[in-house]
Design a protein around this motif. Sequence first.
Motif, PDB file in Angstrom:
ATOM      1  N   HIS A 244       0.830  -1.202   0.000  1.00 13.46           N
ATOM      2  CA  HIS A 244       0.000   0.000   0.000  1.00 13.46           C
ATOM      3  C   HIS A 244       0.872   1.262   0.000  1.00 13.46           C
ATOM      4  CE1 HIS A 244      -3.642   2.298   0.570  1.00 13.46           C
ATOM      5  NE2 HIS A 244      -3.145   2.874   1.644  1.00 13.46           N
ATOM      6  N   SER A 245       1.938   1.224   0.811  1.00 11.94           N
ATOM      7  CA  SER A 245       2.886   2.336   0.839  1.00 11.94           C
ATOM      8  C   SER A 245       3.959   2.063  -0.219  1.00 11.94           C
ATOM      9  CB  SER A 245       3.512   2.430   2.236  1.00 11.94           C
ATOM     10  OG  SER A 245       4.327   1.285   2.473  1.00 11.94           O
TER      11      SER A 245
ATOM     12  N   GLY B 185       0.662  -1.660  10.977  1.00 14.91           N
ATOM     13  CA  GLY B 185      -0.694  -1.705  10.428  1.00 14.91           C
ATOM     14  C   GLY B 185      -1.719  -1.005  11.304  1.00 14.91           C
TER      15      GLY B 185
ATOM     16  N   PRO C 150      -2.830   2.066   8.643  1.00 14.42           N
ATOM     17  CA  PRO C 150      -3.573   0.955   8.015  1.00 14.42           C
ATOM     18  C   PRO C 150      -3.561   1.002   6.486  1.00 14.42           C
ATOM     19  CG  PRO C 150      -5.064   2.459   9.170  1.00 14.42           C
ATOM     20  CD  PRO C 150      -3.688   2.934   9.444  1.00 14.42           C
ATOM     21  N   ASP C 151      -3.527  -0.197   5.890  1.00 19.65           N
ATOM     22  CA  ASP C 151      -3.455  -0.278   4.432  1.00 19.65           C
ATOM     23  C   ASP C 151      -4.792  -0.024   3.749  1.00 19.65           C
ATOM     24  OD1 ASP C 151      -4.808  -2.652   4.886  1.00 19.65           O
ATOM     25  OD2 ASP C 151      -3.220  -3.936   4.109  1.00 19.65           O
ATOM     26  N   ASN C 152      -5.813   0.271   4.518  1.00 17.93           N
ATOM     27  CA  ASN C 152      -7.098   0.664   3.923  1.00 17.93           C
ATOM     28  C   ASN C 152      -7.330   2.170   4.062  1.00 17.93           C
ATOM     29  OD1 ASN C 152      -7.590   0.770   6.640  1.00 17.93           O
ATOM     30  ND2 ASN C 152      -9.350  -0.616   6.615  1.00 17.93           N
ATOM     31  N   ASP C 153      -6.303   2.890   4.465  1.00 12.85           N
ATOM     32  CA  ASP C 153      -6.380   4.344   4.607  1.00 12.85           C
ATOM     33  C   ASP C 153      -5.642   4.979   3.426  1.00 12.85           C
ATOM     34  OD1 ASP C 153      -6.107   7.051   5.276  1.00 12.85           O
ATOM     35  OD2 ASP C 153      -5.855   6.620   7.412  1.00 12.85           O
ATOM     36  N   ASP C 154      -6.374   5.700   2.593  1.00 12.32           N
ATOM     37  CA  ASP C 154      -5.786   6.322   1.405  1.00 12.32           C
ATOM     38  C   ASP C 154      -4.667   7.306   1.740  1.00 12.32           C
ATOM     39  OD1 ASP C 154      -7.473   4.857  -0.205  1.00 12.32           O
ATOM     40  OD2 ASP C 154      -8.922   6.493  -0.482  1.00 12.32           O
TER      41      ASP C 154
ATOM     42  N   GLU D 223      -1.376   5.614   1.059  1.00 14.54           N
ATOM     43  CA  GLU D 223      -1.108   5.006  -0.241  1.00 14.54           C
ATOM     44  C   GLU D 223       0.165   5.610  -0.834  1.00 14.54           C
ATOM     45  OE1 GLU D 223      -3.337   3.842  -4.395  1.00 14.54           O
ATOM     46  OE2 GLU D 223      -4.336   5.198  -3.009  1.00 14.54           O
TER      47      GLU D 223
END
Length: 159
Positions: free
Chosen positions: A35-36, A59, A63-67, A70
């Motif tokens: 994600h990063s 995480g 978190p990998d669901n936080d834009d 990204e």
Amino acid sequence: MFRIGHGYDVHRFSPERRLILGGVEIEFELGLLGHSDADVLTHAVCDALLGALALGDIGKHFPDNDDAFENADSIELLKKCFSLIEENGYIISNIDATVIAQKPKISSYTDMMRNNIAKACKTKAENVSVKATTEEGLGFTGSLEGISAHAVALIEKIQ
């Protein structure tokens, strides 16, 4: 008072990504998927620091669901993790990290990686060790599926 933390991270290779380890871009035909920026070494160091204070893992904080995270620069994430160390009244005693990768060879980059990690953690490069090893063709790193990293951090309470 001293506290110790251990970090581990793994990322799969991807042909569409850059390879960044310890904040250093390495020329290689494959990058790491995440994600990063998927800097597996820096992520392991982040987890070691967070673990030393029982603050969860990378995480939880990024978190990998936080834009917002990204394609994030992992050295910037490390700076944020280190700020938690400072806020709790600690400094880095030392960090010892190992990158496990069949390819590419990274020994010519480790001093730059050490310097980047040390700068982010406001410590001297002599307090940071970055090593590399292969798994002699075994496992997922040996078969060139990805790269993993381990890190241990010792932090010391400021008196």
